[in-house]
Scaffold this motif. Sequence first.
Motif, mmCIF file in Angstrom:
data_model
loop_
_atom_site.group_PDB
_atom_site.id
_atom_site.type_symbol
_atom_site.label_atom_id
_atom_site.label_comp_id
_atom_site.label_asym_id
_atom_site.label_seq_id
_atom_site.Cartn_x
_atom_site.Cartn_y
_atom_site.Cartn_z
ATOM 1 N N TRP A 110 142.367 68.996 38.343
ATOM 2 C CA TRP A 110 142.323 69.907 37.207
ATOM 3 C C TRP A 110 141.238 70.954 37.367
ATOM 4 N N TYR A 154 135.664 71.482 33.124
ATOM 5 C CA TYR A 154 136.739 72.049 32.307
ATOM 6 C C TYR A 154 136.940 71.250 31.025
ATOM 7 N N ASP A 209 138.912 73.708 40.092
ATOM 8 C CA ASP A 209 138.953 75.066 40.613
ATOM 9 C C ASP A 209 139.829 75.112 41.859
ATOM 10 N N HIS A 253 139.378 64.420 32.672
ATOM 11 C CA HIS A 253 139.779 65.475 33.605
ATOM 12 C C HIS A 253 139.665 65.024 35.069
ATOM 13 N N ASP A 255 136.798 72.970 27.484
ATOM 14 C CA ASP A 255 137.932 72.838 26.561
ATOM 15 C C ASP A 255 137.486 72.259 25.218
#
Length: 171
Positions: free
Chosen positions: A42, A83, A44, A34, A87
């Motif tokens: 990717w 993230y 915020d 990421h 995920d």
Amino acid sequence: VPWTAWRMTGDMRIVEENWDSMSRYVDRIALTQHRTTDGFQWGDWVSYEQITPTGSWPADHQWDGRYLLPEAQKYFDYLGGCYWLMDARRMADMAKATGRGDEAARYAQMADEARAYLKANFFEQDGGLLKIFRHLQTPAVFALRLGLYDDMAKELAVVALLENIKDHGGC
């Protein structure tokens, strides 16, 4: 979105219908961890922290996606890694619920890798976030939500976060 819809409704159809695309996406993210590439991040996009783009581009440069200041790059990579962890955990959760035992184990392992990546690259020896992040709300909230702090560091982070919110008029 499929994970949230399933958790809110209990209906597994959206997970089944989107499994292949979700799997391809998260598998691709595992390759990049990421990380921010070519100015695209990717993480915020609505964070108002001092490290976000409005304050992170060199003053003499028009932004074209290639000249993030190092602390902004680090910040975006941290959020993106968070993230990735979220995920992977969600994929493991959905795989287990749909009877995909091997996939559940694979995504649980990926989540462990994401957590290790975050701990190795964005935390200090004392268990707290990197010093450049400690005065920021968003990194602290992500670390709390994802269970990344050690016990003592967590207590200190909560105190600092509440103080930061107070200093920003309750925001």
